[in-house]
Scaffold this motif. Structure first.
Motif, short mmCIF file in Angstrom:
data_model
loop_
_atom_site.label_atom_id
_atom_site.label_comp_id
_atom_site.label_asym_id
_atom_site.label_seq_id
_atom_site.Cartn_x
_atom_site.Cartn_y
_atom_site.Cartn_z
N ILE A 37 -2.27 7.77 -9.91
CA ILE A 37 -2.25 7.06 -8.63
C ILE A 37 -3.32 7.67 -7.73
N PRO A 38 -4.27 6.87 -7.26
CA PRO A 38 -5.36 7.43 -6.44
C PRO A 38 -4.88 7.84 -5.07
N LEU A 43 -9.41 5.70 -2.11
CA LEU A 43 -9.39 4.29 -1.74
C LEU A 43 -10.35 4.01 -0.59
N ALA A 44 -10.45 4.95 0.34
CA ALA A 44 -11.28 4.75 1.53
C ALA A 44 -12.77 4.76 1.21
N ASP A 45 -13.15 5.27 0.03
CA ASP A 45 -14.57 5.31 -0.34
C ASP A 45 -15.15 3.91 -0.51
N GLN A 46 -14.25 2.92 -0.85
CA GLN A 46 -14.69 1.54 -1.00
C GLN A 46 -15.85 1.41 -2.00
N PHE A 57 -2.79 2.08 -7.32
CA PHE A 57 -1.98 2.45 -6.16
C PHE A 57 -0.75 1.56 -6.05
N ARG A 58 -0.92 0.28 -6.35
CA ARG A 58 0.23 -0.64 -6.32
C ARG A 58 1.27 -0.27 -7.36
N THR A 59 0.82 0.25 -8.51
CA THR A 59 1.81 0.69 -9.51
C THR A 59 2.65 1.84 -8.94
N GLY A 60 2.03 2.68 -8.14
CA GLY A 60 2.78 3.77 -7.50
C GLY A 60 3.81 3.25 -6.52
#
Length: 236
Positions: A37-38, A43-46, A57-60
């Motif tokens: 899970i990131p 994620l903010a690095d885009q 992340f959604r799997t988390g």
């Protein structure tokens, strides 16, 4: 014997349901802790991997939903199993685990809000890039730090449940004692971190034996069940 048989059958079903729920939510917790899970920073690095990271992340988030769902299922099953020992005690323990589930659901919403702010900048058009990152970091810290508040009612309910198991001898007393000790340690550590946040980096390893206990308990309840010879009739 024919009058006792339905109660024994129901107790066996509830024990196995509790054991299966323990196994599932422990597995979900291990995935959340050690899975791919990131972090919010990635994620903010885009970058080019944003879509893949967003899926992970959604799997988390899904794992967290399953975790707290099965926490409540296990609490309900254990309440049904232990109410004949002490209806009041079993109700208090189950309610504590329900509080845990409700708090967990709230934290998931905060975490999803941070995730949405990172993945969909158009949702916060009035925010600059730095403001959006600050909002994301705030929501991230709220969910990660508030987790320790959730562990306190969880531990209180766990101690009560396994005190009832110890009293009833539905499972071996060494396993009940291990459960009381495990949840007492979890609650003590969580309260200590709430009061003294710098302790977090020094005591995290002490939470791991709790996962081991839950796997052992799940295996026992699924495969061995409870000692139906000690079942007590439920008071009207």
């Amino acid at each position: 014997m024919s009058a006792i048989h339905p109660a024994e059958k129901s107790a066996s079903r509830m024990a196995r349901l509790a054991g299966l729920s323990y196994a599932l939510y422990t597995a979900a917790g291990l995935y959340i802790t050690f899975g791919p899970i990131p972090s919010f920073s990635r994620l903010a690095d885009q970058g080019a991997e944003t879509e893949t990271l967003g899926f992970l992340f959604r799997t988390g988030l899904l794992a967290e939903v399953l975790l707290y769902t099965f926490v409540i299922v296990s609490a309900a099953a254990m309440y049904v199993l232990l109410r004949s020992v002490s209806q009041g005690g079993a109700l208090i323990a189950a309610f504590c685990r329900l509080i845990e589930g409700a708090m967990g659901a709230t934290f998931i919403i905060f975490k999803y809000a941070a995730f949405a702010a990172v993945m969909n900048p158009e949702l916060t058009p009035a925010f600059s890039g730095e403001e959006r990152v600050s909002l994301m970091l705030l929501l991230r810290d709220v969910t990660s730090s508030a987790l320790y508040f959730l562990l306190i009612p969880m531990a209180f309910g766990g101690v009560i449940f396994f005190a009832l198991f110890f009293r009833s001898r539905y499972i071996p007393r060494w396993l009940s004692g291990w459960g009381m000790f495990t949840y007492f340690i979890v609650g003590t550590l969580a309260a200590s971190i709430v009061l003294y946040p710098p302790l977090e980096q020094h005591v995290m390893l002490f939470f791991l034996p709790g996962a081991l206990f839950e796997w052992v308990l799940a295996s026992w309840l699924i495969f061995a069940g409870v000692n139906t010879q000690r079942l007590k009739p439920v008071a009207d």
